[in-house]
Write an enzyme that holds these catalytic residues in place. Structure first.
Site, PDB file in Angstrom:
ATOM      1  N   LYS A  69       0.817  -1.229   0.000  1.00  0.00           N
ATOM      2  CA  LYS A  69       0.000   0.000   0.000  1.00  0.00           C
ATOM      3  C   LYS A  69       0.847   1.275   0.000  1.00  0.00           C
ATOM      4  CE  LYS A  69      -4.125  -1.950   2.119  1.00  0.00           C
ATOM      5  NZ  LYS A  69      -5.218  -1.766   3.082  1.00  0.00           N
ATOM      6  N   ASP A 111      -9.979   2.685   1.819  1.00  0.00           N
ATOM      7  CA  ASP A 111     -10.063   2.163   3.185  1.00  0.00           C
ATOM      8  C   ASP A 111     -10.681   3.177   4.145  1.00  0.00           C
ATOM      9  OD1 ASP A 111      -9.026  -0.373   2.779  1.00  0.00           O
ATOM     10  OD2 ASP A 111      -6.953   0.253   3.098  1.00  0.00           O
ATOM     11  N   ALA A 138      -2.515   0.391   7.036  1.00  0.00           N
ATOM     12  CA  ALA A 138      -3.940   0.398   7.382  1.00  0.00           C
ATOM     13  C   ALA A 138      -4.227   1.356   8.539  1.00  0.00           C
ATOM     14  CB  ALA A 138      -4.406  -1.008   7.748  1.00  0.00           C
TER      15      ALA A 138
END
Length: 253
Positions: A69, A111, A138
């Site tokens: 990511k 997200d 995250a």
């Protein structure tokens, strides 16, 4: 009238043992009669990314998962504002030119919306401060989601630094002050189901919300131990579903 060509979408990450996205999108394409397929691209190294485009000229969009990511950002031609702010990309839109090797990659982060929309119904006036367990890609989306909901947060990691406390710093006072606890670490993910973050679970109460980004297994050890102390729990499946909706919207807008 332009002819709609067969499209390919996919997921890049490593390892890709179980992929919710693949089954979700292929079921969607079948149910809605969309001429597309969703493929897993298991890349041992982010340096292999451009090979994926060379070998898949009909690739129209990607989802990005652990551990890429953040590593994928240098490959982007453009970054959406939210992805830039977070420093993590989990959706790539492929904008094609006249030839197979003429394309631009735009990075987004779905997200934030997925997390925000799945946790917001569970917030209340006492759930105004959060502990975010973990500091990976995250965790940044979670922090941004909480920010948009007016929830203050503190990161918890194995090593302390500015704005980050350690697990050993989690006193009963801190646990009482922070009624939302979000696990963004992989601890407890299948097959390591007997692992969980090292927090003082005995300090949890029914006022606490313990949210795990993991969804495999459905109920992680973190959630079990939290529930045993009366806390409300939720796993990451709805977040995943919401971010998949958002990915589709980004690819098609």
């Amino acid at each position: 009238m332009e002819i709609e060509h067969h499209k390919v979408y996919g997921l890049i990450g490593f390892p890709l043992t179980h992929s919710f996205s693949k089954s979700y999108f292929n079921d969607k394409f079948a149910a809605e009669g969309i001429d597309a397929e969703y493929v897993n691209f298991e890349l041992p190294d982010i340096g292999d990314l451009m090979e994926v485009f060379d070998e898949t000229p009909e690739l129209s969009g990607l989802n990005v998962t652990i551990p890429y990511k953040e590593q994928i950002i240098p490959y982007m031609d453009e970054l959406d504002e939210e992805a830039r702010r977070i420093g993590a990309v989990n959706v790539v839109k492929v904008v094609r030119g006249d030839s197979d090797d003429d394309f631009n990659l735009i990075g987004y982060n779905s997200d934030v919306i997925g997390f925000r929309d799945s946790i917001s119904p569970l917030l209340n006036p006492v759930r105004k401060r959060a502990l975010i367990l973990g500091t990976g890609g995250a965790s940044k989306a979670v922090a941004r989601g909480l920010e948009t909901l007016g929830v203050e947060y503190l990161f918890v990691s194995r090593s302390a630094r500015k704005g980050v406390i350690t697990y050993s710093d989690l006193t009963p006072e801190i646990m009482t002050e922070h009624k939302v606890i979000v696990n963004t670490t992989p601890l407890g993910m299948y097959p390591h189901v007997d692992e969980c973050p090292d927090i003082p679970y005995e300090c949890l109460t029914p006022e606490h919300l313990c949210y795990d980004l993991l969804y495999n297994p459905d109920v992680t050890l973190f959630m079990k131990k939290a529930a045993a102390n009366g806390a409300e729990t939720k796993n990451g499946l709805e977040m995943l579903l919401l971010q998949a909706f958002e990915s589709w919207r980004i690819w098609n807008k």
